[in-house]
Motif scaffolding. Structure first.
Motif, short mmCIF file in Angstrom:
data_model
loop_
_atom_site.label_atom_id
_atom_site.label_comp_id
_atom_site.label_asym_id
_atom_site.label_seq_id
_atom_site.Cartn_x
_atom_site.Cartn_y
_atom_site.Cartn_z
N GLU A 271 0.80 -1.23 0.00
CA GLU A 271 0.00 0.00 0.00
C GLU A 271 0.83 1.28 0.00
O GLU A 271 0.35 2.32 -0.42
CB GLU A 271 -0.94 0.00 1.21
CG GLU A 271 -2.03 -1.05 1.14
CD GLU A 271 -3.05 -0.75 0.05
OE1 GLU A 271 -3.13 0.41 -0.39
OE2 GLU A 271 -3.76 -1.68 -0.36
N ARG A 272 2.07 1.22 0.46
CA ARG A 272 2.89 2.43 0.55
C ARG A 272 4.09 2.37 -0.38
O ARG A 272 5.13 2.96 -0.11
CB ARG A 272 3.33 2.65 2.00
CG ARG A 272 2.16 2.94 2.95
CD ARG A 272 2.61 3.24 4.37
NE ARG A 272 3.11 2.04 5.03
CZ ARG A 272 4.40 1.76 5.26
NH1 ARG A 272 5.33 2.61 4.86
NH2 ARG A 272 4.75 0.68 5.91
N GLU A 280 10.91 0.49 -0.53
CA GLU A 280 9.93 1.30 0.19
C GLU A 280 9.31 0.55 1.36
O GLU A 280 9.04 1.14 2.41
CB GLU A 280 8.85 1.76 -0.79
CG GLU A 280 9.42 2.65 -1.91
CD GLU A 280 8.40 2.92 -2.99
OE1 GLU A 280 7.71 3.94 -2.88
OE2 GLU A 280 8.29 2.10 -3.93
N GLN A 281 9.02 -0.73 1.19
CA GLN A 281 8.47 -1.57 2.26
C GLN A 281 9.23 -2.90 2.28
O GLN A 281 8.67 -3.95 1.96
CB GLN A 281 6.98 -1.82 2.04
CG GLN A 281 6.11 -0.57 2.18
CD GLN A 281 4.63 -0.89 1.95
OE1 GLN A 281 4.09 -0.63 0.89
NE2 GLN A 281 3.99 -1.46 2.96
N ARG A 303 -0.38 -3.87 4.42
CA ARG A 303 -0.26 -2.48 4.85
C ARG A 303 0.95 -2.28 5.77
O ARG A 303 1.08 -1.25 6.40
CB ARG A 303 -1.53 -2.01 5.56
CG ARG A 303 -2.73 -1.95 4.62
CD ARG A 303 -3.97 -1.45 5.34
NE ARG A 303 -5.05 -1.20 4.42
CZ ARG A 303 -5.88 -2.13 3.95
NH1 ARG A 303 -5.74 -3.37 4.34
NH2 ARG A 303 -6.85 -1.80 3.12
#
Length: 304
Positions: A271-272, A280-281, A303
């Motif tokens: 999601e991010r 990023e994640q 998430r």
């Protein structure tokens, strides 16, 4: 041709090479667990951007330097085509001599992974298709260019965001100017590939500065666009499809087409993240990829 033994995990990277029809193929090995061969995107993007220490906690990661990039050899007379990359990927898998391996393909590397798997499904223990698509033709690029033009609206409070579409177009036009010019131009446009580069620019500054692209493979083009939409049902290996919610190029809509077409495929949306969820994640990305080895259900949306 020498065979590679199973590497010992020591936290570092082992560099290896061999020749395919007289062309040098370099690859790097790091991690522990089953082999996972990770094909980077581009084409023409240096392998190092895709390195994931988090994945190396779950897999013995094998990172080829695609032919035409880095220390790997150059193809005489060009010939940088999807079929060529799939052949070289297959040679790395065979060189490992480890039985079926996991194959990860990012972006254009996902095209390579799908092409290879369709030819050699018996050599594939599972597929991790990451920020990619089953199709690379006109509709795919039209969607991406529409998202490109809308990019400044996603960041109305960031003055630099307004320049990003122009920087991306400039990068496309820089292919003929050589490796250094292309690398600088792509690095300038790279905020486009993140969910919110501007809020994390200090975190990603070293990544941006270290990006390297190679003009000869980047400027090559297959005469027929990649399209395996009508063959996805043949990909019967365990598969996980990973996409960033904010990926302008190969986001959730294209991931759904992959997951819906591949029997039993599982899908994760970060999601991010944009195009580079492993940066990023990183934890959520690695967990999604690693579940393919454990047979546990993968949530359709992540998430964390």
């Amino acid at each position: 041709m020498a065979r590679a033994g199973r590497p010992r995990f020591d936290g570092g990277v082992r560099d290896e090479s061999f020749e395919i029809d007289g062309v040098r193929q370099v690859f790097h090995v790091a991690g522990r667990g089953p082999y996972c061969v990770a094909h980077s995107g581009g084409p023409g993007l240096d392998w190092a951007y895709l390195r994931s220490p988090e994945l190396e906690e779950h897999f013995t990661m094998v990172y080829p330097e695609p032919v035409g990039t880095g220390e790997s050899g150059r193809l005489p007379g060009g010939g940088y085509r999807l079929a060529t990359y799939a052949r070289f990927l297959g040679a790395v898998v065979d060189h490992l001599d480890a039985g079926p391996v996991y194959v990860l393909g990012h972006s254009y590397g996902g095209f390579v992974a799908q092409t290879y798997a369709l030819q050699h499904l018996d050599r594939v223990a599972g597929l991790i298709l990451y920020s990619t698509s089953p199709y690379g033709g006109a509709e795919f690029w039209a969607d991406g260019m529409a998202a490109l033009e809308a990019y400044p609206q996603r960041h109305p409070d960031v003055p630099e965001a307004a320049a990003v579409p122009g920087l991306f177009r400039a990068a496309l036009a820089t292919v003929a100017d050589g490796d250094d010019a292309l690398s600088r131009a792509f690095a300038a446009a790279v905020p486009l590939y993140f969910a919110d580069f501007w809020a994390r620019r200090d975190e990603f500054a070293a990544f941006q500065a270290g990006l390297r692209m190679y003009a000869e493979p980047a400027g090559a083009a297959d005469p027929v666009p990649f399209d395996v939409r009508d063959r996805l049902a043949e990909l019967t290996a365990p598969t996980v499809v990973i996409a960033g919610r904010h990926d302008f190029l190969a986001g959730p809509s294209w991931a759904r087409r992959l997951a819906d077409g591949i029997p039993g495929a599982r899908s994760v949306t970060l999601e991010r993240s944009g195009h580079f969820g492993h940066l990023e994640q990183p934890g959520a990305f690695a967990e999604a990829a690693a579940q393919i080895t454990r047979g546990r259900p993968v949530a359709r949306v992540s998430r964390t």
